[in-house]
Design an enzyme around this catalytic site. Structure first.
Site, PDB file in Angstrom:
ATOM      1  N   ASP A 164       0.675  -1.286  -0.077  1.00  0.00           N
ATOM      2  CA  ASP A 164      -0.028   0.179   0.028  1.00  0.00           C
ATOM      3  C   ASP A 164       0.945   1.080   0.101  1.00  0.00           C
ATOM      4  O   ASP A 164       1.463   1.512   0.978  1.00  0.00           O
ATOM      5  CB  ASP A 164      -1.060  -0.240   1.158  1.00  0.00           C
ATOM      6  CG  ASP A 164      -2.303   1.008   1.048  1.00  0.00           C
ATOM      7  OD1 ASP A 164      -2.801   0.540   0.103  1.00  0.00           O
ATOM      8  OD2 ASP A 164      -2.348   1.630   1.698  1.00  0.00           O
ATOM      9  N   ARG A 221      -9.735   6.455 -15.033  1.00  0.00           N
ATOM     10  CA  ARG A 221     -10.708   5.593 -13.960  1.00  0.00           C
ATOM     11  C   ARG A 221      -9.529   5.450 -12.999  1.00  0.00           C
ATOM     12  O   ARG A 221      -8.361   4.921 -12.942  1.00  0.00           O
ATOM     13  CB  ARG A 221     -10.900   4.001 -14.650  1.00  0.00           C
ATOM     14  CG  ARG A 221     -11.461   3.240 -13.451  1.00  0.00           C
ATOM     15  CD  ARG A 221     -11.273   1.711 -13.878  1.00  0.00           C
ATOM     16  NE  ARG A 221     -12.090   1.052 -12.964  1.00  0.00           N
ATOM     17  CZ  ARG A 221     -11.292   0.059 -11.910  1.00  0.00           C
ATOM     18  NH1 ARG A 221      -9.998   0.184 -12.100  1.00  0.00           N
ATOM     19  NH2 ARG A 221     -12.059  -0.524 -11.193  1.00  0.00           N
ATOM     20  N   ASP A 268      -8.639   3.321  -9.869  1.00  0.00           N
ATOM     21  CA  ASP A 268      -8.657   2.079  -9.474  1.00  0.00           C
ATOM     22  C   ASP A 268      -8.702   2.246  -7.687  1.00  0.00           C
ATOM     23  O   ASP A 268      -7.722   3.031  -7.302  1.00  0.00           O
ATOM     24  CB  ASP A 268      -7.461   1.363  -9.767  1.00  0.00           C
ATOM     25  CG  ASP A 268      -7.748  -0.338  -9.299  1.00  0.00           C
ATOM     26  OD1 ASP A 268      -8.718  -0.859  -9.518  1.00  0.00           O
ATOM     27  OD2 ASP A 268      -6.802  -0.724  -8.543  1.00  0.00           O
ATOM     28  N   HIS A 290      -9.625   3.007  -1.083  1.00  0.00           N
ATOM     29  CA  HIS A 290      -8.450   2.869  -0.463  1.00  0.00           C
ATOM     30  C   HIS A 290      -7.452   3.983  -0.300  1.00  0.00           C
ATOM     31  O   HIS A 290      -6.314   3.720   0.324  1.00  0.00           O
ATOM     32  CB  HIS A 290      -7.958   1.603  -0.940  1.00  0.00           C
ATOM     33  CG  HIS A 290      -8.812   0.279  -1.014  1.00  0.00           C
ATOM     34  ND1 HIS A 290      -9.107  -0.350   0.384  1.00  0.00           N
ATOM     35  CD2 HIS A 290      -9.651  -0.213  -1.732  1.00  0.00           C
ATOM     36  CE1 HIS A 290     -10.171  -1.039  -0.102  1.00  0.00           C
ATOM     37  NE2 HIS A 290     -10.522  -0.910  -1.435  1.00  0.00           N
ATOM     38  N   GLU A 307     -13.382   4.738  -8.836  1.00  0.00           N
ATOM     39  CA  GLU A 307     -13.789   3.478  -8.384  1.00  0.00           C
ATOM     40  C   GLU A 307     -14.045   3.435  -6.926  1.00  0.00           C
ATOM     41  O   GLU A 307     -13.047   2.968  -6.044  1.00  0.00           O
ATOM     42  CB  GLU A 307     -13.081   2.059  -8.829  1.00  0.00           C
ATOM     43  CG  GLU A 307     -13.904   0.822  -8.693  1.00  0.00           C
ATOM     44  CD  GLU A 307     -13.038  -0.244  -7.979  1.00  0.00           C
ATOM     45  OE1 GLU A 307     -13.513  -1.460  -7.992  1.00  0.00           O
ATOM     46  OE2 GLU A 307     -12.100  -0.060  -7.558  1.00  0.00           O
ATOM     47  N   ARG A 357     -21.379   3.562 -19.384  1.00  0.00           N
ATOM     48  CA  ARG A 357     -20.327   2.679 -19.864  1.00  0.00           C
ATOM     49  C   ARG A 357     -20.563   1.244 -20.256  1.00  0.00           C
ATOM     50  O   ARG A 357     -21.132   0.428 -19.531  1.00  0.00           O
ATOM     51  CB  ARG A 357     -19.136   2.512 -18.803  1.00  0.00           C
ATOM     52  CG  ARG A 357     -17.960   1.765 -19.091  1.00  0.00           C
ATOM     53  CD  ARG A 357     -16.926   1.755 -17.988  1.00  0.00           C
ATOM     54  NE  ARG A 357     -17.393   0.891 -16.691  1.00  0.00           N
ATOM     55  CZ  ARG A 357     -16.749   0.919 -15.647  1.00  0.00           C
ATOM     56  NH1 ARG A 357     -15.694   1.220 -15.422  1.00  0.00           N
ATOM     57  NH2 ARG A 357     -17.340   0.216 -14.769  1.00  0.00           N
TER      58      ARG A 357
HETATM   59  C1  QV4 Z   1      -4.624 -13.338  -1.962  1.00  0.00           C
HETATM   60  C2  QV4 Z   1      -5.602 -13.457  -0.596  1.00  0.00           C
HETATM   61  C3  QV4 Z   1      -4.937 -12.549   0.471  1.00  0.00           C
HETATM   62  C4  QV4 Z   1      -3.397 -12.855   0.709  1.00  0.00           C
HETATM   63  C5  QV4 Z   1      -2.601 -12.856  -0.276  1.00  0.00           C
HETATM   64  C6  QV4 Z   1      -1.493 -13.485  -0.029  1.00  0.00           C
HETATM   65  O1  QV4 Z   1      -6.781 -13.108  -1.216  1.00  0.00           O
HETATM   66  O2  QV4 Z   1      -5.832 -12.373   1.650  1.00  0.00           O
HETATM   67  O3  QV4 Z   1      -2.725 -11.860   1.669  1.00  0.00           O
HETATM   68  O4  QV4 Z   1      -3.184 -13.901  -1.422  1.00  0.00           O
HETATM   69  O5  QV4 Z   1      -0.576 -13.512  -1.040  1.00  0.00           O
HETATM   70  C7  QV4 Z   1      -5.254 -11.168  -6.497  1.00  0.00           C
HETATM   71  C8  QV4 Z   1      -5.654 -12.405  -5.923  1.00  0.00           C
HETATM   72  C9  QV4 Z   1      -5.783 -12.450  -4.558  1.00  0.00           C
HETATM   73  C10 QV4 Z   1      -4.399 -12.406  -3.961  1.00  0.00           C
HETATM   74  C11 QV4 Z   1      -3.915 -10.896  -4.636  1.00  0.00           C
HETATM   75  C12 QV4 Z   1      -2.552 -10.826  -4.184  1.00  0.00           C
HETATM   76  O6  QV4 Z   1      -7.376 -12.653  -6.609  1.00  0.00           O
HETATM   77  O7  QV4 Z   1      -6.500 -13.694  -4.055  1.00  0.00           O
HETATM   78  O8  QV4 Z   1      -4.511 -12.169  -2.365  1.00  0.00           O
HETATM   79  O9  QV4 Z   1      -3.751 -10.956  -5.975  1.00  0.00           O
HETATM   80  O10 QV4 Z   1      -1.688 -11.761  -4.555  1.00  0.00           O
HETATM   81  C13 QV4 Z   1      -7.989  -7.464  -8.984  1.00  0.00           C
HETATM   82  C14 QV4 Z   1      -8.561  -8.549  -8.561  1.00  0.00           C
HETATM   83  C15 QV4 Z   1      -8.220  -9.365  -7.368  1.00  0.00           C
HETATM   84  C16 QV4 Z   1      -6.549  -9.261  -7.512  1.00  0.00           C
HETATM   85  C17 QV4 Z   1      -6.163  -8.094  -7.551  1.00  0.00           C
HETATM   86  C18 QV4 Z   1      -4.521  -7.943  -7.759  1.00  0.00           C
HETATM   87  O11 QV4 Z   1      -9.910  -8.661  -8.507  1.00  0.00           O
HETATM   88  O12 QV4 Z   1      -8.659 -10.503  -7.146  1.00  0.00           O
HETATM   89  O13 QV4 Z   1      -6.101 -10.078  -6.180  1.00  0.00           O
HETATM   90  O14 QV4 Z   1      -6.601  -7.488  -8.936  1.00  0.00           O
HETATM   91  O15 QV4 Z   1      -4.167  -8.817  -8.783  1.00  0.00           O
HETATM   92  C19 QV4 Z   1     -12.788  -4.332  -3.166  1.00  0.00           C
HETATM   93  C20 QV4 Z   1     -11.969  -2.945  -3.413  1.00  0.00           C
HETATM   94  C21 QV4 Z   1     -12.095  -2.693  -5.129  1.00  0.00           C
HETATM   95  C22 QV4 Z   1     -11.839  -3.706  -6.023  1.00  0.00           C
HETATM   96  C23 QV4 Z   1     -12.516  -4.953  -5.598  1.00  0.00           C
HETATM   97  C24 QV4 Z   1     -12.007  -6.114  -6.439  1.00  0.00           C
HETATM   98  O16 QV4 Z   1     -12.737  -1.912  -2.795  1.00  0.00           O
HETATM   99  O17 QV4 Z   1     -11.357  -1.366  -5.299  1.00  0.00           O
HETATM  100  O18 QV4 Z   1     -12.422  -5.234  -4.159  1.00  0.00           O
HETATM  101  N1  QV4 Z   1     -11.601  -3.198  -7.161  1.00  0.00           N
HETATM  102  C25 QV4 Z   1     -10.320  -2.693  -8.027  1.00  0.00           C
HETATM  103  C26 QV4 Z   1     -10.230  -3.591  -9.428  1.00  0.00           C
HETATM  104  C27 QV4 Z   1      -9.886  -5.021  -9.335  1.00  0.00           C
HETATM  105  C28 QV4 Z   1      -8.519  -5.070  -8.583  1.00  0.00           C
HETATM  106  C29 QV4 Z   1      -8.258  -4.110  -7.765  1.00  0.00           C
HETATM  107  C30 QV4 Z   1      -9.146  -3.074  -7.200  1.00  0.00           C
HETATM  108  C31 QV4 Z   1      -6.945  -4.190  -7.025  1.00  0.00           C
HETATM  109  O19 QV4 Z   1     -11.436  -3.012 -10.243  1.00  0.00           O
HETATM  110  O20 QV4 Z   1      -9.890  -5.505 -10.504  1.00  0.00           O
HETATM  111  O21 QV4 Z   1      -8.381  -6.573  -8.075  1.00  0.00           O
HETATM  112  O22 QV4 Z   1      -6.248  -3.270  -7.685  1.00  0.00           O
HETATM  113  O23 QV4 Z   1     -14.199  -4.228  -3.033  1.00  0.00           O
HETATM  114 CA    CA Z   2      -4.302   2.774   0.399  1.00  0.00          CA
END
Ligand code: QV4
Ligand code: CA
Length: 451
Positions: free
Chosen positions: A182, A210, A212, A216, A248, A352
């Site tokens: 972070d 957009r 992301d 947070h 977002e 969109r």
């Molecule tokens: C995992 C576990 C964790 C653990 C970690 C250990 O879940 O608890 O600590 O392993 O290494 C991917 C995996 C996820 C993994 C993480 C880190 O899916 O399981 O953690 O990587 O290795 C996208 C996907 C996520 C992905 C992430 C990064 O959706 O699954 O995580 O990209 O690659 C909330 C937020 C909102 C978010 C939404 C999905 O408030 O902001 O969740 N939406 C945006 C994007 C989304 C993106 C992110 C944010 C992060 O639209 O596409 O997440 O940039 O609601």
């Molecule tokens: Ca943050």
């Protein structure tokens, strides 16, 4: 004097709500995971001529490259720096796309991942899209450069270092979202690096961003970053134009953070829209279409001028993010055409359209085991081009909802309409019938598509 300053500040922030769509254009499309070369061609052959206002592109910044699972779509949400080579192409291809799309009146909006870098477990080495070295374990990203001093660990107050409770706004903003490192956006240095990245894209000609994972990040930090952005490139935008910002924030109610904290900075994604529209079109909870006659603010959505709306997005079409089971996607094609048609015809928010790829869904106990699958690719993981057939549809697993006839609506071709033909009298009234047996049980009348 005080009044003057107030007006100036107000004017500046409102400016970031303007998508700068060219005359007569009202909708944008998310070409999820498309290659830059394909987007450039699509602007020229389809989006420009059909009146689309802009494209949301996948994150162009350098990202981690993962082997297990193999090249998931979400690796692009794990930046390792701000070099502009990604799964969609390199910097030259990006620049060429921006130029060619702008030249046919189609704006480009960049998905900016600025809350975090890659996951803490992302290892060390050169497994990145431009081949740059990084170390997730040491929090070392030399291409920016960021070091361990540039992350929020010192502020996060949970034992795990992760966000554990969405009811606590401090953890939501200062701790790690699913282990993603972070960034300390309160630091002037970090703000500067993020603004430099966004400014490079603005100078290349993009119309906005957009943002992301906005929930947070602290609104005050974002205000400083946005304030440092250059005006848009005057080759395509009028002097003094500010970047369009849409943020977002998933706010379905019941959390510590609400969308309204970000309204003064730009538009915000209205996630209630797709969730509710899904229940209406699925007829859940006895919902009826006639109840939508006050659709928009009347349904408790944010003010029209603050909203970006969509039926589904790249997260909730595959069970990520939020929205719930009601979300309608291309997998339910008949309902989907109706829902998108409804959205496009309704004057609320900036609309969109989603454009997706297919993947092999595999549900086990209601959860799709393959929700990670990346775009159509070759064996080496590189993304396939989008082939266009003579009937205007796409092949190789690209769904191209934005090209579906019902979503572009009927066209005027010479002296006939390709869609349904309807007589509108001089008094502005029309009589027509829609059967619930129809394959496309809806009609949208466009004032300029008349014979
Ligand atoms: C995992 C576990 C964790 C653990 C970690 C250990 O879940 O608890 O600590 O392993 O290494 C991917 C995996 C996820 C993994 C993480 C880190 O899916 O399981 O953690 O990587 O290795 C996208 C996907 C996520 C992905 C992430 C990064 O959706 O699954 O995580 O990209 O690659 C909330 C937020 C909102 C978010 C939404 C999905 O408030 O902001 O969740 N939406 C945006 C994007 C989304 C993106 C992110 C944010 C992060 O639209 O596409 O997440 O940039 O609601
Ligand atoms: Ca943050």
């Amino acid at each position: 004097m005080k009044l003057f300053i107030l007006v100036a500040v107000f004017g500046l922030s409102l400016a970031q709500h303007d998508a700068h769509l060219k005359y007569g254009r009202t909708a944008i499309v998310h070409l999820f995971e498309w290659r830059w070369a394909d987007i450039a061609a699509e602007c020229e052959r389809f989006l420009g001529p059909k009146g689309f206002g802009g494209v949301q592109i996948s994150p162009p910044s350098e990202h981690i490259v993962l082997d297990s699972p193999f090249r998931p779509w979400w690796q692009r949400y794990q930046p390792i720096g701000y070099n502009l080579c990604s799964r969609s192409g390199n910097e030259d291809e990006l620049k060429d796309m921006i130029t060619r799309c702008n030249n046919v009146g189609v704006n480009i909006y960049v998905d900016a991942v600025i809350n975090h870098m890659c996951g803490a477990g992302g290892g060390e080495g050169t497994h990145s899209s431009c081949g740059s070295w990084f170390s997730a374990s040491k929090q070392d990203f030399p291409t920016v450069p960021y070091s361990n001093l540039d992350f929020n660990d010192y502020k996060c107050n949970t034992a795990s270092g992760e966000i554990e409770n969405y009811g606590d706004k401090y953890q939501v903003r200062d701790c790690r979202l699913v282990s993603l490192l972070d960034l300390a956006l309160e630091k002037d240095y970090v703000r500067g690096k993020v603004a430099d990245y966004m400014n490079k894209l603005i100078d290349m000609g993009v119309a906005g961003f957009r943002v992301d994972a906005t929930k947070h990040m602290w609104p005050g930090d974002l205000e400083v970053v946005y304030g440092r952005l250059h005006n848009l490139n005057t080759n395509w935008f009028s002097g003094g134009s500010r970047a369009f910002i849409f943020q977002e924030v998933i706010d379905l109610g019941g959390e510590a953070i609400s969308s309204s904290e970000y309204f003064h900075l730009g538009r915000v994604t209205e996630f209630k829209y797709g969730a509710k529209l899904g229940t209406v079109f699925r007829k859940w909870n006895n919902e009826k279409l006639c109840y939508t006659k006050n659709w928009g603010e009347g349904w408790g959505f944010m003010a029209d001028g603050n909203a970006v709306v969509f039926v589904d997005n790249h997260d909730n079409q595959r069970g990520h993010g939020a929205g719930g089971a009601s979300i309608v996607t291309f997998w339910d094609s008949r309902l989907y055409k109706m829902a998108v048609g409804y959205m496009l015809a309704h004057p609320y928010g900036l609309t969109r359209v989603m454009s997706s790829f297919r993947w092999d869904r595999n549900f086990v106990n209601g959860k799709d085991q393959n929700d990670w699958m990346g775009p159509p690719s070759y064996g080496d993981g590189s993304t396939k081009p989008v082939p266009i057939y003579s009937d205007q549809t796409c092949g190789d697993g690209w769904v191209c909802e934005h090209r579906w006839r019902q979503i572009t609506s009927g066209q005027k071709e010479g002296s006939r309409c390709t869609g349904k033909q309807i007589q509108v009298g001089g008094d502005g009234r029309a009589h027509f019938r829609i059967s619930n047996q129809d394959e496309d049980p809806f009609v949208a009348i466009h004032a300029e598509s008349k014979l």
